[in-house]
Design a protein around this motif. Structure first.
Motif, short mmCIF file in Angstrom:
data_model
loop_
_atom_site.label_atom_id
_atom_site.label_comp_id
_atom_site.label_asym_id
_atom_site.label_seq_id
_atom_site.Cartn_x
_atom_site.Cartn_y
_atom_site.Cartn_z
N HIS A 46 18.55 -16.08 55.90
CA HIS A 46 19.97 -15.75 55.72
C HIS A 46 20.13 -14.27 55.36
N GLU A 47 20.99 -13.63 56.08
CA GLU A 47 21.16 -12.17 55.95
C GLU A 47 21.60 -11.78 54.54
N GLY A 48 20.94 -10.74 54.02
CA GLY A 48 21.34 -10.19 52.73
C GLY A 48 20.81 -10.92 51.51
N VAL A 49 20.18 -12.09 51.69
CA VAL A 49 19.66 -12.84 50.54
C VAL A 49 18.34 -12.20 50.09
N GLN A 50 18.23 -11.95 48.79
CA GLN A 50 17.01 -11.38 48.23
C GLN A 50 16.12 -12.50 47.71
N VAL A 51 14.79 -12.30 47.80
CA VAL A 51 13.86 -13.40 47.50
C VAL A 51 12.69 -12.91 46.65
N ILE A 52 12.33 -13.73 45.66
CA ILE A 52 11.05 -13.61 44.95
C ILE A 52 10.20 -14.79 45.38
N ILE A 99 6.28 -11.72 57.18
CA ILE A 99 7.35 -11.86 58.17
C ILE A 99 8.70 -11.44 57.57
N CYS A 100 9.02 -12.01 56.41
CA CYS A 100 10.39 -11.90 55.90
C CYS A 100 10.69 -10.59 55.20
N SER A 101 9.64 -9.89 54.75
CA SER A 101 9.89 -8.61 54.07
C SER A 101 10.38 -7.55 55.06
N GLN A 102 10.25 -7.82 56.36
CA GLN A 102 10.68 -6.83 57.35
C GLN A 102 12.20 -6.77 57.49
N ARG A 103 12.90 -7.83 57.05
CA ARG A 103 14.36 -7.86 57.18
C ARG A 103 15.08 -7.96 55.84
N ASN A 104 14.49 -8.70 54.89
CA ASN A 104 15.15 -8.94 53.60
C ASN A 104 14.36 -8.29 52.47
N ARG A 135 20.71 -15.36 46.18
CA ARG A 135 19.31 -15.01 45.90
C ARG A 135 18.47 -16.28 45.81
N ALA A 136 17.15 -16.11 45.92
CA ALA A 136 16.27 -17.28 45.92
C ALA A 136 14.91 -16.92 45.31
#
Length: 541
Positions: A308-314, A402-407, A207-208
């Protein structure tokens, strides 16, 4: 006596009573790589060497050699600075504890992982392990010659080495190497953003959290790094007629005092503009044989292919991040330039890619949007608003789209206000805010870390401590579960960001959900980029 064995030998730390409840174990100044001295200067970090006997871990290691941020004249630290600190609530827990790995900010030229800013007391009480690190800064950490010897990003590779060390050793401190959350603020947030795409870090964390900094903020990557290195070499007396291969030896031979606090502008605008300039930082490395690069190419290509696949982000920003920019206005030129020059408002991407006529036109439109045909006097609120968006808000929301579409990604806006909002006072910016309460760049840190610079204990029955408890629960819940609000204990449900709903959390004196923060402003900036650099906007969608 508190001892832990790591790969390199035996460490002796200490048990510390926590004023905010319970106790924790502290291990400071742990070397995670060899000292980057002599022939190792500017190189990627080398694995740490073992030691005999017991190594004391009760004092912080040296911080990276740097110009003191406050005075900008004194220097502090050492080249031998690759140390990390581990704080754990339990050494032998029933179940391994989540690990939070923090990367400090400071524009890639200042800061450290020490407890003057990053004390562990608020986080460890929530049942997580905190790791803070030092990494090489400025010229020592980010010189780029575009050569195999000095490809750049040494400071980022330091961060990777520290993360690798944690993966190998954190189980000895009660931590779970399969549950690591990396987080950082400002340049640390941008660093975390690059770790989300770097081939060197895949699989090292789950996570990040990126606070007030991300890869799509214009300042997160350096423009023309080799030209800056050459300009610095000339400043230091390098004879440009000499064979370029001597350049590395020249830099290696320079006394460390000459490699801190340097200014290397490449344009008239950089030389004279009263604002923030980043001379040394993250670069796109040239590829050399089997050399392992940290980052190479265009960030938008990486993001389109997915982090990176599967990593969740705030990720998110503070409401008044841009107030910080006034700290770089040492001689009072900022207001004068903002009043007289439309190009003061020209976004950096447009300034680097458009004609002067277009730069003036774009700057004029942005100035009109924020200033409404009025001059800026001593009230800098609207100017600070522009700087918040230009430096932070636009790039962060763009990244989310951009990134909310995959992660799975979560967006926040930080608006807490209390005596913990100390950035304005610490940086001497009271005249800029004229007594108004703001949530400035860095203010979020004081609700996450027990910072010694504030020199004040917080009453645990106060509203301020309730805010600290809220923020640290959100962050540590995310580290534990990948969900900052897994139950109803905080009274809100923070949903992931999606393109259709654009949900976010307002982290203020109370927690409130909302959608599309600062939407009108973001859409205005989109329209400016669409008009002047349409390919830039196209990359976003």
């Amino acid at each position: 006596m508190v001892q832990v064995r790591v790969n390199e030998g035996l460490l002796e730390g200490e048990r510390v009573d926590n004023h905010y409840g319970g106790s924790f174990y502290s291990f400071k100044g742990i070397p995670y790589a060899q000292p980057p001295l002599g022939d190792l200067r500017f190189k990627a970090p080398q694995p740490p060497l073992p030691w005999e006997g017991i190594r004391s871990a009760k004092e912080f290691g040296s911080i990276c050699y740097q110009k003191d941020f406050e005075s900008q004249t004194k220097t502090t630290g050492s080249e031998d600075c690759l140390f990390l600190n581990v704080y754990t609530p339990e050494l032998k827990p029933q179940n391994p504890l989540p690990v939070m790995f923090f990367i400090h900010g400071g524009g890639f030229y200042s800061g450290s992982g020490n407890d003057d800013m990053y004390g562990p007391e608020f986080l460890v009480r929530q049942g997580v392990i905190l790791v803070t690190i030092n990494y090489r800064l400025e010229v020592l950490g980010f010189l780029c010659l575009d050569t195999e010897e000095v490809p750049g990003n040494a400071g980022m590779k330091d961060q990777v080495a520290a993360l690798q060390w944690v993966n190998k050793n954190i189980s000895n401190f009660g931590g779970d190497p399969n549950n690591i959350t990396i987080f950082g603020e400002s340049a640390g947030g941008a660093s975390v953003g690059y770790h989300l795409v770097s081939p060197l870090t895949k699989g090292l964390f789950q996570r990040a959290i990126c606070q007030s900094g991300i890869t799509t903020c214009w300042w997160a990557k350096v423009f023309e790094p080799r030209l800056r290195a050459l300009a610095l070499a000339r400043q230091l007396g390098y004879n440009a007629e000499k064979d370029g291969e001597d350049l590395y030896e020249f830099f290696k031979s320079q006394p460390v005092e000459k490699l801190a606090g340097v200014k290397v502008p490449l344009s008239y605008s950089e030389q004279h503009r009263a604002s923030f300039e980043l001379y040394f930082g993250i670069v796109s490395e040239k590829q050399f044989g089997n050399n392992k690069y940290f980052f190479h190419g265009n960030i938008f290509d990486y993001l389109k292919n997915g982090i990176h696949e599967g990593v969740q982000v705030i990720t998110g920003y503070t409401a008044d991040d841009g107030v910080l920019l006034h700290v770089f206005d040492k001689d009072g030129k900022m207001l004068e330039q903002a009043n007289e020059l439309d190009t003061f408002f020209t976004p950096r991407h447009i300034a680097l890619n458009c004609s002067l006529k277009e730069q003036i036109e774009a700057g004029h439109k942005i100035k009109q949007f924020y200033m409404c045909n009025e001059d800026i006097d001593t009230d800098c609120e609207r100017l600070s608003r522009f700087q918040t968006t230009e430096m932070f808000l636009y790039g962060i929301i763009k990244w989310m789209k951009i990134c909310s579409q995959r992660n799975k990604t979560y967006l926040y806006k930080f608006t807490c206000k209390s005596e913990r909002n100390a950035a304005v006072r610490l940086m001497g910016l009271e005249a800029v805010t004229q007594g108004k309460e703001v949530a400035c760049h860095m203010d979020d840190l004081f609700y996450i870390f027990n910072s010694k610079v504030l020199d004040a204990k917080v009453d645990m029955d106060s509203k301020t401590f309730q805010m600290i408890d809220n923020v640290t629960k959100l962050w540590t819940n995310f580290a534990k579960y990948g969900d900052p609000t897994p139950d109803n204990s905080l009274g809100v449900k923070w949903n992931p960001y999606t393109l259709d709903k654009e949900e976010y959390l307002d982290i203020g004196n109370d927690l409130q959900t909302g959608s599309a923060p600062d939407r009108d402003e973001f859409l205005f900036w989109e329209s400016i980029f669409k008009e002047f650099t349409p390919e830039y906007v196209d990359k976003v969608h």
